[in-house]
Scaffold this motif. Structure first.
Motif, PDB file in Angstrom:
ATOM      1  N   GLN A 179       0.841  -1.211   0.000  1.00  0.00           N
ATOM      2  CA  GLN A 179       0.000   0.000   0.000  1.00  0.00           C
ATOM      3  C   GLN A 179       0.871   1.254   0.000  1.00  0.00           C
ATOM      4  O   GLN A 179       0.602   2.221  -0.713  1.00  0.00           O
ATOM      5  CB  GLN A 179      -0.894   0.024   1.244  1.00  0.00           C
ATOM      6  N   GLU A 218       2.389   1.817  -3.334  1.00  0.00           N
ATOM      7  CA  GLU A 218       1.418   2.423  -4.254  1.00  0.00           C
ATOM      8  C   GLU A 218       1.302   3.928  -3.970  1.00  0.00           C
ATOM      9  O   GLU A 218       1.288   4.758  -4.883  1.00  0.00           O
ATOM     10  CB  GLU A 218       0.044   1.753  -4.108  1.00  0.00           C
ATOM     11  N   LYS A 219       1.241   4.269  -2.684  1.00  0.00           N
ATOM     12  CA  LYS A 219       1.165   5.689  -2.295  1.00  0.00           C
ATOM     13  C   LYS A 219       2.378   6.448  -2.845  1.00  0.00           C
ATOM     14  O   LYS A 219       2.271   7.557  -3.367  1.00  0.00           O
ATOM     15  CB  LYS A 219       1.098   5.764  -0.764  1.00  0.00           C
ATOM     16  N   GLN A 250       1.967   7.132  -6.334  1.00  0.00           N
ATOM     17  CA  GLN A 250       0.946   8.187  -6.524  1.00  0.00           C
ATOM     18  C   GLN A 250       1.536   9.571  -6.300  1.00  0.00           C
ATOM     19  O   GLN A 250       1.367  10.468  -7.113  1.00  0.00           O
ATOM     20  CB  GLN A 250      -0.154   8.019  -5.477  1.00  0.00           C
ATOM     21  N   LEU A 310       1.099   5.504   5.656  1.00  0.00           N
ATOM     22  CA  LEU A 310       1.526   5.165   4.294  1.00  0.00           C
ATOM     23  C   LEU A 310       2.245   6.331   3.627  1.00  0.00           C
ATOM     24  O   LEU A 310       3.250   6.143   2.921  1.00  0.00           O
ATOM     25  CB  LEU A 310       0.312   4.740   3.455  1.00  0.00           C
ATOM     26  N   LEU A 311       1.737   7.547   3.863  1.00  0.00           N
ATOM     27  CA  LEU A 311       2.379   8.704   3.244  1.00  0.00           C
ATOM     28  C   LEU A 311       3.788   8.897   3.803  1.00  0.00           C
ATOM     29  O   LEU A 311       4.746   9.192   3.062  1.00  0.00           O
ATOM     30  CB  LEU A 311       1.524   9.964   3.496  1.00  0.00           C
ATOM     31  N   ALA A 336       5.979   6.550   2.133  1.00  0.00           N
ATOM     32  CA  ALA A 336       6.250   7.005   0.752  1.00  0.00           C
ATOM     33  C   ALA A 336       7.341   8.080   0.749  1.00  0.00           C
ATOM     34  O   ALA A 336       8.276   8.044  -0.064  1.00  0.00           O
ATOM     35  CB  ALA A 336       4.962   7.547   0.130  1.00  0.00           C
TER      36      ALA A 336
END
Ligand SMILES: O=P(O)(O)OC[C@H]1O[C@H](O[C@H]2O[C@H](CO)[C@@H](O)[C@H](O)[C@H]2O)[C@H](O)[C@@H](O)[C@@H]1O
Length: 986
Positions: free
Chosen positions: A497, A500-501, A504, A625-626, A629
């Motif tokens: 996840q 993916e973040k 993004q 998650l951020l 990232a």
């Protein structure tokens, strides 16, 4: 540091040589104290570091029935280091690559100690006799990553998982599901003995013997796959409620298997134990083992009092000593003389233990302390989580059977202490847990890596070709690597996840970064998690991939070692996002591999044991998650100089604290906590035979009993501590005997004692620590404090009120001449903290200017007049009964030590000769109530009593610090002893 974590930054680790020197010094100190060590260590761990294969006729496998596919290994089977095959080609034993840090740590202690490793055989694999080598078989069963990588358009999720039924002609491996007969067990033991020799030849073994535990398959399955993996593992990793369908059955049938497994391990240890051995139990599979080992060796645990000898007889001869080292040695032909001598010495030591009393072996046959350490490799949860476990008390008492319990981190050790306080009501000490006087030290020491081994492996000839293949394949891409078991706690799903973040929020990286994620199946969560993971991988690849690029490569399979080390070496970043993990060796292996290559950064979850030592990693919260990232981006864009600097610091941690230093430290911690202050003193169990004989022979007896904790167990509410019928009957009968003077000597007030004991004829009572005394036959109590200034009572009450208002659950018991603050029903940690604060205040502000003494009792603080104490009452009774020729005095807490002290101080310091008169002056408790003229008329008296006619008995564990000469473990034992007196008398 990139994030907050609860563990303090470690000081630079001491060197292995320093730790070993300390171990030497501690061992020498034991010897000097007359408590020599045997020089042996018995390790107790779940699984032997071997795989046992039984070769069977191919047709027999087709019968099915008790067969199932084996678990997937971490590395492919050809990576084994040592193999033996029996002469009749029936058995093959080879090394197992799991838990390399633990196993290498254990083996490293073989330099200096003879060692025995007691562990389960593991699943025994069946191999058909079709002449297929394990090499061929594994290649057919486990495709190589490089093969997959070189075929980038295959759907990665179609990679066949390792299966038992290999295609074509290859031989399947299946798990033997039956039980071994005695002959097979003997054969396995013999082959294991040969195997350890092979290990020594390739210098990974040393003086280490393997002692298999043969668990019935249904028990081992339910133990490991049931209680370990479905109950304890989720609990320790905070996963208890992630899936509401994953409820723990109640009662949990796998608990029985867990219990039985631990018992079988304990039994096996008892078969080879000899006095002076150090025992170290490892991990969450064996939490009951410390207590059970002690029991198997003749020490019995009482929940209210800790450990006592098997009462009252000497330690039992072990009935089931089955393991025959001599036989296993005979079955091990060797031409190497030096090795034979080395082993011979060791084995004859073992042999000499046979038939000895298990815990008797010190000088003059005195008991030798059974020395047990326990190391937890997993995290320990907060008490709020642990308390949900239905079998919480059994587990904690099981662990507290050890002298030392050690953890990976300080915070896990802190959680453990707090759990013991909250769940069991035990107390914390400066360095551990006090379970009613029996202290278990609690420490921590993170496990390290087998650096020597990894340095060797990263240079395997196959590594460079793998690195080159990977570089070629991803020459214009950054490689992020991850390798975990596919277990919820390892956080692979979160990682995907977060990746993916990252794609993004940093679109500039799309098409330029690949995540290579390798996983092996974990038992419990795998099927569901495998599906979810596969779906997420497909989703990311579908969203951010293209015809010629796949951003996530997920390999759910065992690896070849050179593939693994190649991958770690070429990576541009390692991403480890565990939600909770004890220790993580992949991160350490990554650091060592990177030293030869890129010095790439490590992104590391802050919820792992490793994190305290790895301050220079990019620490992340895997739930954010951020944040993850951003950390990935930071790692991939980090300037070379910073990479270099961070890498250097991480490398220093990895090579400075290895699995060898970890093992030596655990040994040191154990040695520091055995035979020490709290265990050196072992009060013998009350010899009821001797006591009853002395009672029978005596003409006048003084029988003195404390009340709470001595005649009745400690309970939550003071008013509920009432005597049982049995206790009343025993004391009543004793008090009726004209030869006896029987007294209750209590901190309780007279009203309470009157209410429960007032009807017992001829019973003397001393209330409030001697402030009030009622002689046998008297109607009323005499107030011994009449002449004293008691104005301090209101001041103390004010202070107690202040603390009561601020400590929920605490209460004040105001008596006539003393006052008690109780915090038994408060939050245990906070209550203890408030008690210390209150004690400080009383001692610093009140005690110096008022005639009071402050006493720390059992979850209480008491204040009473300085002039009275239980010891003075005892002296008075001795003075008034000089013809007593037997004294029994029993008590459990610190105030009762005053009684034991008085019983000693009437004797001259140098000892007593039988003909020597013992003269006693009038004690304060007598003189204080008299006029000076009356005092002047008092005479000294000659006591009849001799020291060996005094049975001063503490209620508590043998290791408790006491002035008493004997101990019993609980109030029930006091009453039992009295009943024996009365029976013998009748
Ligand atoms: O001298 P003792 O007879 O041992 O009395 C000491 C104190 O005992 C009582 O408190 C203790 O026992 C309670 C009942 O089991 C328990 O709830 C409490 O936590 C203990 O501290 C009693 O209440 C005190 O007055 C005595 O001084």
């Amino acid at each position: 540091m990139d994030s907050m974590h609860p563990d303090p930054a470690p000081a630079p680790p001491p060197s292995l040589a320093d730790i070993k020197a300390q171990v030497d010094r501690l061992e020498a100190a034991h010897k000097a104290k007359g408590t020599p060590l045997s020089g042996r260590i018995i390790h107790v761990m779940h699984h032997l570091p071997v795989e046992i294969v039984r070769i069977v006729p191919a047709e027999s496998l087709e019968s099915g029935g008790m067969l199932s596919p084996p678990m997937t290994p971490e590395f492919k089977p050809e990576d084994v280091e040592a193999t033996v095959e029996s002469a009749d080609a029936k058995w093959r034993i080879h090394s197992r690559t799991a838990h390399p840090a633990l196993v290498s740590g254990i083996k490293s202690l073989s330099d200096t100690h003879d060692q025995i490793l007691v562990a389960w055989t593991g699943e025994v694999l069946l191999q058909p006799d079709t002449n297929v080598s394990p090499q061929t078989q594994s290649q057919a069963t486990f495709p190589s990553i490089a093969q997959n990588l070189l075929a980038p358009f295959t759907n990665q999720n179609d990679t066949p998982p390792p299966t038992a039924a290999a295609p074509g002609n290859e031989a399947p491996l299946m798990v033997f599901g039956g039980e071994f007969n005695d002959q097979e067990k003997a054969e396995v033991e013999k082959e294991l003995a040969r195997f350890t020799e092979v290990e020594q030849d390739i210098e990974v073994g040393g003086r280490l013997k393997y002692l298999p535990v043969f668990l019935p398959p249904d028990v081992s399955k339910s133990h490991y796959e049931g209680f370990c993996k479905k109950t304890l593992w989720p609990l320790f990793h905070y996963l208890l409620w992630l899936d509401s369908t994953a409820t723990v059955p109640s009662p949990d049938p796998s608990w029985l298997a867990y219990h039985k497994t631990n018992q079988m391990f304990a039994q096996r240890v008892a078969e080879v134990y000899q006095p002076g051995d150090l025992i170290i139990c490892h991990d969450y599979h064996l939490l009951l083992a410390p207590k059970m080992i002690r029991e198997a060796l003749g020490q019995v645990f009482h929940p209210n009092a800790g450990w006592g000898s098997a009462h009252p007889s000497p330690a039992p001869q072990h009935a089931n000593r089955k393991f025959d080292w001599e036989q296993s040695q005979q079955a091990t032909p060797t031409n190497d003389k030096s090795k034979t001598e080395k082993l011979g010495g060791f084995l004859s030591n073992v042999g000499s233990a046979l038939g000895q009393h298990l815990n008797v072996g010190g000088e003059h046959g005195t008991p030798v302390e059974v020395m047990i350490g326990m190391f937890m490799h997993t995290p320990w949860p907060s008490s709020e989580i642990f308390r949900c476990l239905p079998t919480r008390r059994e587990i904690l008492d099981g662990m507290l059977g050890a002298n030392l319990v050690s953890f990976q981190t300080y915070s896990y050790s802190r959680h453990f202490v707090s759990t013991c306080i909250r769940v069991c009501g035990y107390e914390s000490t400066a360095g551990g847990v006090d379970a009613n006087g029996q202290v278990t030290a609690v420490g921590y020491c993170p496990i390290g890596l087998d650096v020597k081994r990894v340095v060797h492996d990263r240079e395997l000839p196959g590594v460079i070709p793998k690195m080159e293949a990977l570089r070629q394949l991803y020459k214009d891409k950054k490689i992020i690597v991850g390798r975990e078991k596919l277990d919820v706690a390892k956080g692979v799903y979160n990682k995907l996840q977060a990746f993916e973040k990252f794609l993004q929020v940093y679109p500039e990286w799309r098409g330029k970064v690949v995540l290579i994620q390798v996983t092996t199946p974990a038992l419990s969560e795998s099927p569901k998690l495998e599906r979810m993971t596969a779906e997420l991988v497909s989703h990311i690849n579908g969203t951010y991939g293209s015809l010629d690029f796949t951003p996530v490569h997920h390999y759910h399979q065992a690896l070849e070692k050179d593939e693994y080390f190649g991958l770690l070496s070429v990576a541009d970043l390692a991403l480890i996002t565990s939600l909770r993990d004890g220790m993580n060796t992949t991160s350490m292996e990554f650091i060592l591999c990177q030293d030869k290559t890129n010095k790439s950064p490590l992104v590391l979850s802050e919820f792992m044991g490793t994190v305290a030592s790895f301050q220079s990693a990019l620490q992340i919260n895997p739930h954010d998650l951020l944040g993850v990232a951003h950390a990935i981006n930071k790692g991939l864009t980090m300037p070379e100089a910073e990479k270099e600097e961070r890498h250097q610091s991480l490398l220093t941690s990895v090579v400075g604290h290895t699995s060898y230093t970890w093992a030596a430290t655990i040994l040191k911690q154990l040695l520091e906590n055995v035979g020490g202050e709290h265990t050196a003193h072992q009060t013998p169990a009350l010899d009821v035979g001797k006591f009853s004989q002395a009672y029978k022979n005596s003409k006048k007896r003084l029988l003195l009993f404390d009340y709470d904790g001595t005649l009745t167990p400690i309970v939550k509410v003071p008013s509920h501590a009432v005597p049982t019928e049995r206790t009343l009957a025993a004391i009543t009968t004793l008090a009726q005997d004209p030869k006896n003077v029987v007294y209750l000597i209590s901190g309780r007030d007279g009203d309470f004692l009157e209410e429960h004991w007032g009807h017992v004829e001829n019973l003397g009572m001393s209330a409030e620590h001697g402030s009030f005394v009622k002689q046998p036959g008297d109607e009323d109590f005499t107030n011994m404090t009449e002449a004293l200034d008691m104005s301090w009572m209101s001041e103390v009450e004010e202070i107690f009120k202040y603390y009561t208002e601020r400590t929920t659950g605490s209460t004040i018991e105001v008596k006539k001449a003393s006052i008690t603050w109780h915090y038994r029903n408060s939050d245990p940690d906070f209550g203890e903290f408030q008690c210390k604060q209150c004690l400080d205040l009383l001692e610093s502000s009140l005690a110096p200017r008022r005639p009071i003494e402050v006493l720390v009792g059992k979850k209480n603080l008491e204040v009473r007049p300085l002039a009275v104490n239980k010891g003075e009452i005892v002296k008075r009774l001795m003075y008034e009964n000089p013809d007593a020729d037997l004294i029994f005095c029993a008590g459990d807490d610190k105030t009762d030590e005053d009684m034991f002290r008085s019983l000693r101080t009437v004797f001259p310091p140098g000892g007593v000769h039988s003909s020597e008169p013992i003269i006693m002056k009038p004690p304060v408790a007598v003189t204080s109530t008299l006029d000076p003229e009356e005092v002047a008329e008092l005479k000294d008296v000659e006591l009849h009593i001799r020291p060996d006619e005094i049975f001063a008995t503490t209620v508590g564990p043998p290791a408790k610090k006491t002035l008493a000469g004997w101990h019993v473990t609980c109030p029930e034992e006091v009453v039992e002893a009295l009943e024996v007196l009365l029976e013998k008398q009748a």
